[in-house]
Write a protein that holds these residues in place. Structure first.
Motif: not given
Length: 375
Positions: A323-328
């Motif tokens: 899964v890829s997400l932004t830091g926020a």
């Protein structure tokens, strides 16, 4: 309305005094000469004057001339005094009425100032206790309070400082390390009998580079025996790996009494319990078993858009998924997990918090600023 009569200026009094003194001296001299002349025997002629020549009139005594001189001196002195007192305002050589020189307000002793502030609490009147008005930019350059200064005797000065419950050792070259980006700064004060309220002020700055961060905040008022606290969670996070210093005083921001504590230094660890240290806009990828994604998804709110990749991973039958997400977005997911774990005492959720944090290079057992038993 009748204007009160102003007292004569100091220069007028001096001139008048000199004039009267001169007159007194002149009069005394005249009296002295008069007495000497009266005591001397009159001149005796050696022979009577010839019958055919009329006798000469005796010469006038010099004391009469002296009295005239003395009287003139008195009149001149009086004239000088009247002239000085009644001189026109347009004449700048000697003003008619000297403007009173404003006297500088004497600053109160610190303990008296603290009592005055406590007494004024709840009113719309603020006092600076005779000190200059507070200026945050200048106050960061102020020295710490010299406890041997008589101004500070008997006052409620800062007594003990702590950063995130760790006691502060002031003036040490080795700052204490804290593993939290939202530390709580706390301080106790010397107890003063009868002083029922203290209004503290905190200062925080980055060590060695104070221009990058300067925070001055008023702490909540405290009563006798209470600790003053400032939680940075209400202000802003600090940066991991950086060194900071802070101090506190027992007067409000607008009272520049100079009662600052010594500086307390601390360093924020590279990995902290309450923050993942991720860049908000940068993408991060995590790969864990599908069962783990199902646990993560169960703790989240179902209506959040960034959960779609997690839902897709949790929908797989078996194996692992990335899964890829932004830091926020990762911060939001893990904070939600920690919140549910802390609130419901769910060890399974805490386990997933540790797994995701470690996969992202963060603290192995983060709390995200929430209560957690030590693993």
């Amino acid at each position: 309305m009748t204007t009160p009569r102003q007292p004569p200026p100091r220069r007028v009094w001096r001139v008048a005094l000199l004039a009267v003194t001169g007159a007194a001296i002149a009069g005394a001299a005249a009296v002295y000469v008069d007495r000497r002349l009266r005591a001397a025997p009159p001149d005796q002629p050696s022979s009577p004057p010839p019958p055919d020549k009329p006798a000469e009139q005796p010469a006038r005594r010099p004391e009469r001339r002296l009295w005239i001189v003395a009287g003139t001196a008195v009149l001149v002195a009086a004239a000088i005094t009247v002239t000085v007192v009644t001189r026109s305002p347009g004449d700048t050589s000697v003003p008619v009425v000297a403007t009173p020189t404003p006297t500088a307000t004497t600053a109160m002793r610190l303990v008296d100032c603290q009592f005055a502030i406590a007494a004024a609490t709840g009113q719309n009147v603020r006092t600076t206790c005779g000190y200059p008005a507070g200026n945050p930019e200048a106050s960061f350059r102020e020295q710490s309070a010299d406890r041997s200064d008589p101004r500070f005797f008997g006052a409620a000065l800062p007594d003990a400082l702590a950063t995130d419950s760790a006691a502060c050792v002031v003036d040490t070259p080795a700052p204490k390390e804290v593993d939290i980006v939202y530390p709580t700064l706390s301080a106790s004060f010397v107890q003063v009998p009868g002083l029922r309220r203290i209004e503290p002020t905190f200062q925080l700055t980055e060590a060695n580079t104070p221009v990058s961060l300067t925070i001055e905040r008023a702490g909540s008022p405290i009563g006798p025996g209470q600790q003053a606290e400032l939680s940075l969670r209400l202000i802003q996070p600090l940066e991991q790996g950086k060194t900071y210093m802070w101090r506190v005083k027992g007067t409000p921001q607008d009272v520049a009494a100079g009662d600052w504590s010594p500086w307390c230094l601390f360093t924020v660890a590279e990995e902290t319990r309450d923050d993942l240290g991720l860049a908000d806009e940068e993408d991060y990828q995590v790969t864990i078993p599908v069962a783990g994604w199902r646990t993560v998804l169960r703790a989240q709110r179902p209506d959040e858009a960034h959960l779609d990749p997690i839902a897709d991973a949790a929908g797989k039958k078996s194996g692992s998924a990335a899964v890829s997400l932004t830091g926020a977005e990762w911060t939001s997911v893990i904070t939600r997990l920690a919140s549910q774990a802390s609130l419901n005492d769910e060890p399974e959720y805490w386990e997933m918090v540790d797994t995701l944090s470690s996969a992202l290079g963060g603290h192995p057992h983060p709390t995200m600023g929430l209560p957690r038993d030590t693993p």
